[in-house]
Design an enzyme around this catalytic site. Structure first.
Site, PDB file in Angstrom:
ATOM      1  N   THR A  75      54.766  24.783 -47.850  1.00  0.00           N
ATOM      2  CA  THR A  75      53.337  25.020 -47.582  1.00  0.00           C
ATOM      3  C   THR A  75      52.635  23.778 -47.032  1.00  0.00           C
ATOM      4  OG1 THR A  75      52.858  24.464 -49.874  1.00  0.00           O
ATOM      5  CG2 THR A  75      53.082  26.813 -49.368  1.00  0.00           C
TER       6      THR A  75
ATOM      7  N   TYR B  45      52.748  11.617 -63.218  1.00  0.00           N
ATOM      8  CA  TYR B  45      52.980  12.891 -62.529  1.00  0.00           C
ATOM      9  C   TYR B  45      53.705  12.640 -61.204  1.00  0.00           C
ATOM     10  CZ  TYR B  45      52.164  17.230 -60.047  1.00  0.00           C
ATOM     11  OH  TYR B  45      52.363  18.376 -59.328  1.00  0.00           O
TER      12      TYR B  45
ATOM     13  N   GLN C 138      54.196  14.966 -54.579  1.00  0.00           N
ATOM     14  CA  GLN C 138      52.828  14.436 -54.622  1.00  0.00           C
ATOM     15  C   GLN C 138      52.792  13.355 -53.548  1.00  0.00           C
ATOM     16  OE1 GLN C 138      49.754  13.070 -54.406  1.00  0.00           O
ATOM     17  NE2 GLN C 138      50.495  11.388 -55.690  1.00  0.00           N
TER      18      GLN C 138
ATOM     19  N   GLU D   9      56.308   3.808 -46.609  1.00  0.00           N
ATOM     20  CA  GLU D   9      55.559   3.152 -47.690  1.00  0.00           C
ATOM     21  C   GLU D   9      56.475   2.306 -48.569  1.00  0.00           C
ATOM     22  OE1 GLU D   9      52.058   3.317 -48.895  1.00  0.00           O
ATOM     23  OE2 GLU D   9      51.886   3.688 -46.756  1.00  0.00           O
TER      24      GLU D   9
ATOM     25  N   TYR E 135      53.359   5.759 -55.703  1.00  0.00           N
ATOM     26  CA  TYR E 135      53.975   6.708 -54.755  1.00  0.00           C
ATOM     27  C   TYR E 135      55.218   6.085 -54.119  1.00  0.00           C
ATOM     28  CZ  TYR E 135      54.753   9.168 -50.335  1.00  0.00           C
ATOM     29  OH  TYR E 135      55.338   9.819 -49.276  1.00  0.00           O
TER      30      TYR E 135
ATOM     31  N   THR F  82      60.014   7.465 -46.984  1.00  0.00           N
ATOM     32  CA  THR F  82      58.764   7.047 -46.332  1.00  0.00           C
ATOM     33  C   THR F  82      58.725   5.554 -46.041  1.00  0.00           C
ATOM     34  OG1 THR F  82      56.387   6.760 -46.727  1.00  0.00           O
ATOM     35  CG2 THR F  82      57.773   6.980 -48.674  1.00  0.00           C
TER      36      THR F  82
ATOM     37  N   LYS G 160      59.185   7.157 -54.378  1.00  0.00           N
ATOM     38  CA  LYS G 160      59.981   7.522 -53.202  1.00  0.00           C
ATOM     39  C   LYS G 160      61.201   6.602 -53.065  1.00  0.00           C
ATOM     40  CE  LYS G 160      58.088  11.070 -51.054  1.00  0.00           C
ATOM     41  NZ  LYS G 160      58.832  12.242 -50.614  1.00  0.00           N
TER      42      LYS G 160
HETATM   43  P1  NAP Z   1      51.973  17.575 -47.781  1.00  0.00           P
HETATM   44  O1  NAP Z   1      51.294  18.245 -46.649  1.00  0.00           O
HETATM   45  O2  NAP Z   1      51.156  16.855 -48.811  1.00  0.00           O
HETATM   46  O3  NAP Z   1      52.868  18.692 -48.517  1.00  0.00           O
HETATM   47  C1  NAP Z   1      53.412  18.475 -49.784  1.00  0.00           C
HETATM   48  C2  NAP Z   1      54.132  19.735 -50.193  1.00  0.00           C
HETATM   49  O4  NAP Z   1      54.719  19.524 -51.496  1.00  0.00           O
HETATM   50  C3  NAP Z   1      53.225  20.974 -50.320  1.00  0.00           C
HETATM   51  O5  NAP Z   1      53.927  22.096 -49.869  1.00  0.00           O
HETATM   52  C4  NAP Z   1      53.004  21.056 -51.830  1.00  0.00           C
HETATM   53  O6  NAP Z   1      52.719  22.361 -52.281  1.00  0.00           O
HETATM   54  C5  NAP Z   1      54.386  20.642 -52.320  1.00  0.00           C
HETATM   55  N1  NAP Z   1      54.376  20.234 -53.722  1.00  0.00           N
HETATM   56  C6  NAP Z   1      53.561  19.334 -54.324  1.00  0.00           C
HETATM   57  N2  NAP Z   1      53.845  19.265 -55.642  1.00  0.00           N
HETATM   58  C7  NAP Z   1      54.853  20.148 -55.867  1.00  0.00           C
HETATM   59  C8  NAP Z   1      55.555  20.556 -57.031  1.00  0.00           C
HETATM   60  N3  NAP Z   1      55.274  20.037 -58.230  1.00  0.00           N
HETATM   61  N4  NAP Z   1      56.538  21.493 -56.911  1.00  0.00           N
HETATM   62  C9  NAP Z   1      56.812  22.042 -55.690  1.00  0.00           C
HETATM   63  N5  NAP Z   1      56.170  21.717 -54.555  1.00  0.00           N
HETATM   64  C10 NAP Z   1      55.201  20.776 -54.652  1.00  0.00           C
HETATM   65  O7  NAP Z   1      53.068  16.531 -47.255  1.00  0.00           O
HETATM   66  P2  NAP Z   1      53.635  16.324 -45.766  1.00  0.00           P
HETATM   67  O8  NAP Z   1      52.712  15.449 -45.026  1.00  0.00           O
HETATM   68  O9  NAP Z   1      54.046  17.633 -45.230  1.00  0.00           O
HETATM   69  O10 NAP Z   1      54.918  15.429 -46.078  1.00  0.00           O
HETATM   70  C11 NAP Z   1      56.159  16.027 -46.456  1.00  0.00           C
HETATM   71  C12 NAP Z   1      56.958  15.040 -47.297  1.00  0.00           C
HETATM   72  O11 NAP Z   1      57.211  13.872 -46.536  1.00  0.00           O
HETATM   73  C13 NAP Z   1      56.275  14.569 -48.567  1.00  0.00           C
HETATM   74  O12 NAP Z   1      57.267  14.410 -49.559  1.00  0.00           O
HETATM   75  C14 NAP Z   1      55.694  13.214 -48.190  1.00  0.00           C
HETATM   76  O13 NAP Z   1      55.597  12.400 -49.336  1.00  0.00           O
HETATM   77  C15 NAP Z   1      56.724  12.719 -47.214  1.00  0.00           C
HETATM   78  N6  NAP Z   1      56.245  11.852 -46.131  1.00  0.00           N
HETATM   79  C16 NAP Z   1      55.178  12.210 -45.372  1.00  0.00           C
HETATM   80  C17 NAP Z   1      54.774  11.416 -44.320  1.00  0.00           C
HETATM   81  C18 NAP Z   1      53.626  11.795 -43.432  1.00  0.00           C
HETATM   82  O14 NAP Z   1      53.132  10.933 -42.695  1.00  0.00           O
HETATM   83  N7  NAP Z   1      53.204  13.053 -43.425  1.00  0.00           N
HETATM   84  C19 NAP Z   1      55.502  10.228 -44.032  1.00  0.00           C
HETATM   85  C20 NAP Z   1      56.614   9.918 -44.808  1.00  0.00           C
HETATM   86  C21 NAP Z   1      56.983  10.744 -45.852  1.00  0.00           C
HETATM   87  P3  NAP Z   1      51.187  22.919 -52.429  1.00  0.00           P
HETATM   88  O15 NAP Z   1      50.846  23.492 -51.087  1.00  0.00           O
HETATM   89  O16 NAP Z   1      51.320  23.933 -53.511  1.00  0.00           O
HETATM   90  O17 NAP Z   1      50.325  21.743 -52.803  1.00  0.00           O
HETATM   91  O1  F7E Z   2      45.803   6.588 -45.397  1.00  0.00           O
HETATM   92  C1  F7E Z   2      43.143   4.110 -45.041  1.00  0.00           C
HETATM   93  C2  F7E Z   2      44.044   4.031 -46.245  1.00  0.00           C
HETATM   94  O2  F7E Z   2      45.888   8.544 -46.938  1.00  0.00           O
HETATM   95  C3  F7E Z   2      46.046   5.872 -44.203  1.00  0.00           C
HETATM   96  C4  F7E Z   2      51.182  10.010 -46.622  1.00  0.00           C
HETATM   97  O3  F7E Z   2      51.658  11.051 -45.798  1.00  0.00           O
HETATM   98  O4  F7E Z   2      51.650   8.369 -44.935  1.00  0.00           O
HETATM   99  C5  F7E Z   2      50.632   8.901 -45.748  1.00  0.00           C
HETATM  100  O5  F7E Z   2      50.094   7.892 -46.588  1.00  0.00           O
HETATM  101  C6  F7E Z   2      45.258   4.570 -44.249  1.00  0.00           C
HETATM  102  C7  F7E Z   2      45.395   3.822 -45.567  1.00  0.00           C
HETATM  103  O6  F7E Z   2      47.888   7.956 -45.468  1.00  0.00           O
HETATM  104  C8  F7E Z   2      40.350   6.268 -45.905  1.00  0.00           C
HETATM  105  O7  F7E Z   2      43.653   2.969 -47.109  1.00  0.00           O
HETATM  106  C9  F7E Z   2      40.639   4.339 -44.957  1.00  0.00           C
HETATM  107  O8  F7E Z   2      45.611   2.471 -45.296  1.00  0.00           O
HETATM  108  O9  F7E Z   2      45.900   8.928 -44.439  1.00  0.00           O
HETATM  109  P1  F7E Z   2      46.319   8.098 -45.576  1.00  0.00           P
HETATM  110  P2  F7E Z   2      48.927   6.932 -46.129  1.00  0.00           P
HETATM  111  O10 F7E Z   2      48.382   6.292 -47.351  1.00  0.00           O
HETATM  112  O11 F7E Z   2      49.393   6.025 -45.042  1.00  0.00           O
HETATM  113  C10 F7E Z   2      52.760   7.802 -45.653  1.00  0.00           C
HETATM  114  C11 F7E Z   2      53.776   7.325 -44.650  1.00  0.00           C
HETATM  115  C12 F7E Z   2      53.321   8.713 -46.662  1.00  0.00           C
HETATM  116  O12 F7E Z   2      54.500   8.664 -46.986  1.00  0.00           O
HETATM  117  C13 F7E Z   2      52.332   9.496 -47.486  1.00  0.00           C
HETATM  118  O13 F7E Z   2      52.972  10.638 -48.070  1.00  0.00           O
HETATM  119  O14 F7E Z   2      43.878   4.878 -44.109  1.00  0.00           O
HETATM  120  N1  F7E Z   2      41.865   4.813 -45.288  1.00  0.00           N
HETATM  121  N2  F7E Z   2      39.700   5.209 -45.341  1.00  0.00           N
HETATM  122  C14 F7E Z   2      41.721   6.012 -45.871  1.00  0.00           C
HETATM  123  N3  F7E Z   2      42.646   6.884 -46.339  1.00  0.00           N
HETATM  124  C15 F7E Z   2      42.178   8.056 -46.859  1.00  0.00           C
HETATM  125  N4  F7E Z   2      43.069   8.967 -47.317  1.00  0.00           N
HETATM  126  N5  F7E Z   2      40.839   8.335 -46.918  1.00  0.00           N
HETATM  127  C16 F7E Z   2      39.878   7.472 -46.461  1.00  0.00           C
HETATM  128  O15 F7E Z   2      38.685   7.744 -46.535  1.00  0.00           O
END
Ligand code: NAP
Ligand code: F7E
Length: 326
Positions: free
Chosen positions: A11, A101, A89, A133, A155, A131, A159
């Site tokens: 989702t 969590y 998460q 991160e 986080y 990631t 990871k």
């Molecule tokens: P997202 O939009 O936040 O989606 C997270 C998904 O995990 C949702 O489907 C959510 O379900 C599900 N989930 C959360 N808690 C769960 C639980 N307890 N049991 C089962 N499912 C659960 O994340 P995304 O951006 O698509 O990213 C996908 C993955 O890649 C994540 O693991 C994220 O940490 C990692 N990642 C993302 C990025 C990025 O830039 N997007 C970069 C590097 C790594 P609900 O819809 O029910 O909340």
């Molecule tokens: O923040 C700054 C914040 O929450 C990006 C996840 O997909 O990518 C994501 O994590 C930057 C940070 O993404 C706001 O401090 C400023 O420096 O969009 P973000 P993230 O933290 O980079 C990584 C690769 C993952 O793995 C994660 O799952 O933006 N920032 N002002 C803000 N961020 C948020 N959320 N909101 C603000 O108002």
């Protein structure tokens, strides 16, 4: 027989794009969904699939990464060929508020899944959503698969544990298990509390006269931002290789949140100075350093390359919001 994929996080942003990609490739896609009081699943409702594809190729199953019993049952029922583990998460700031969590769902959740695979008695290919991160505050830039991890958030710690579990099961039990170390990737389906989508939505709301102010945290932060549909293609490519391995997926360019703000407001014909304010509640106890990815291994081994660059990405996101709000 079509190949069967099981996606955790179906989702989410990436899960929805990956579902479309795998269905187009002829897969039967099974997704894990959480039980919630509402049946709203916006991204799945909006999948770009025909009614027949939805009915015959996409199947949803209740379960939670916090509980192994349903996962075990699902593995026996689905018998997947490939598992894409995207669920978790995923919000960095939230992880400071809910570290336990976050660690349970992200790290222990991965252990639960890997145990299912080890016990299911058939070959399964496993993708783990690692990631950038995990690099935290790196000593060298750009980062590649050999750069040491120095995580600075709960986080990232969760990871890193999950990443090591994945490679540990590969080395110990010979599982075909890959870590995709993905840098930030965005799209109109990005969660609303991530900064790029928040900015795009804010700009549209201001343009339409529904809001006046957009409040943000640290706008000096610099990120390597790519386009999500291209990044999910790399996940699939990793599982089609002869040998399981880990890959960095990134654009290799860093841009600040401030640049994203300026570009987004400019696209909408607005002056950001009049509308952006600082919100201290969005600041994090620790920010990562300058992380920017070196995806040359993916380019060489997978033939993967980013296509959508920063300006284009911002345009796609802002225009999607302006259209939605029209
Ligand atoms: P997202 O939009 O936040 O989606 C997270 C998904 O995990 C949702 O489907 C959510 O379900 C599900 N989930 C959360 N808690 C769960 C639980 N307890 N049991 C089962 N499912 C659960 O994340 P995304 O951006 O698509 O990213 C996908 C993955 O890649 C994540 O693991 C994220 O940490 C990692 N990642 C993302 C990025 C990025 O830039 N997007 C970069 C590097 C790594 P609900 O819809 O029910 O909340
Ligand atoms: O923040 C700054 C914040 O929450 C990006 C996840 O997909 O990518 C994501 O994590 C930057 C940070 O993404 C706001 O401090 C400023 O420096 O969009 P973000 P993230 O933290 O980079 C990584 C690769 C993952 O793995 C994660 O799952 O933006 N920032 N002002 C803000 N961020 C948020 N959320 N909101 C603000 O108002």
């Amino acid at each position: 027989m079509p190949k069967r994929a099981f996606i955790t996080g179906i989702t989410g942003q990436d899960g929805s794009y990956l579902t479309e990609l795998l269905v187009q490739k002829g897969y039967e896609v099974h997704g894990l969904v959480r039980r919630t009081s509402s049946m709203q699943r916006g991204r799945l409702d909006g999948l770009v699939l025909s009614p027949a594809q939805r009915k015959d190729q996409v199947f949803l199953h209740y379960g939670d990464l916090g509980e192994s019993s349903a996962l075990v049952r699902l593995f026996h029922k689905i018998k997947p060929d490939e598992v894409y583990h995207l669920g978790g998460q995923s919000h960095v700031r939230v992880s400071f508020e809910s570290p336990e969590y976050t660690f349970d769902i992200n790290a222990s959740g991965t252990a639960r899944l890997l145990e299912c695979i080890r016990d299911c008695g058939q070959p399964v290919r496993f993708y783990h959503a690692s990631t950038c991160e995990m690099f935290g505050r790196p000593e060298t830039s750009p980062q590649n698969e050999n750069t040491p991890f120095r995580p600075v958030s709960p986080y990232a710690c969760s990871k890193a544990a999950s990443h090591y579990l994945t490679s540990c099961y590969r080395d110990s039990y010979g599982l075909f298990a890959c870590n995709g170390i993905l840098f930030n990737h965005e799209s109109p389906r990005r969660g609303e509390n991530f900064v790029t989508r928040k900015i795009a939505r804010g700009v549209a709301a201001i343009k339409q006269g529904r809001e006046k102010i957009l409040k943000l945290g640290n706008t000096d932060a610099r990120k390597d931002w790519g386009y999500a549909p291209e990044f999910v293609a790399a996940m699939w490519q990793m599982l089609q290789q002869d040998k399981a391995d880990d890959f960095v997926i990134a654009t290799g360019e860093a841009h600040s949140v401030q640049e994203f703000v300026e570009t987004a407001f400019q696209i909408a014909g607005l002056d950001w100075h009049a509308h952006v304010e600082t919100d201290p509640s969005q600041m994090r106890p620790a920010e990562v350093g300058l992380i920017v990815g070196d995806a040359s291994k993916a380019r060489k081994s997978l033939g993967w390359e980013p296509k959508t660059r920063f300006q284009e990405l911002v345009r796609i996101m802002v225009e999607a919001e302006l259209q939605d709000d029209a």
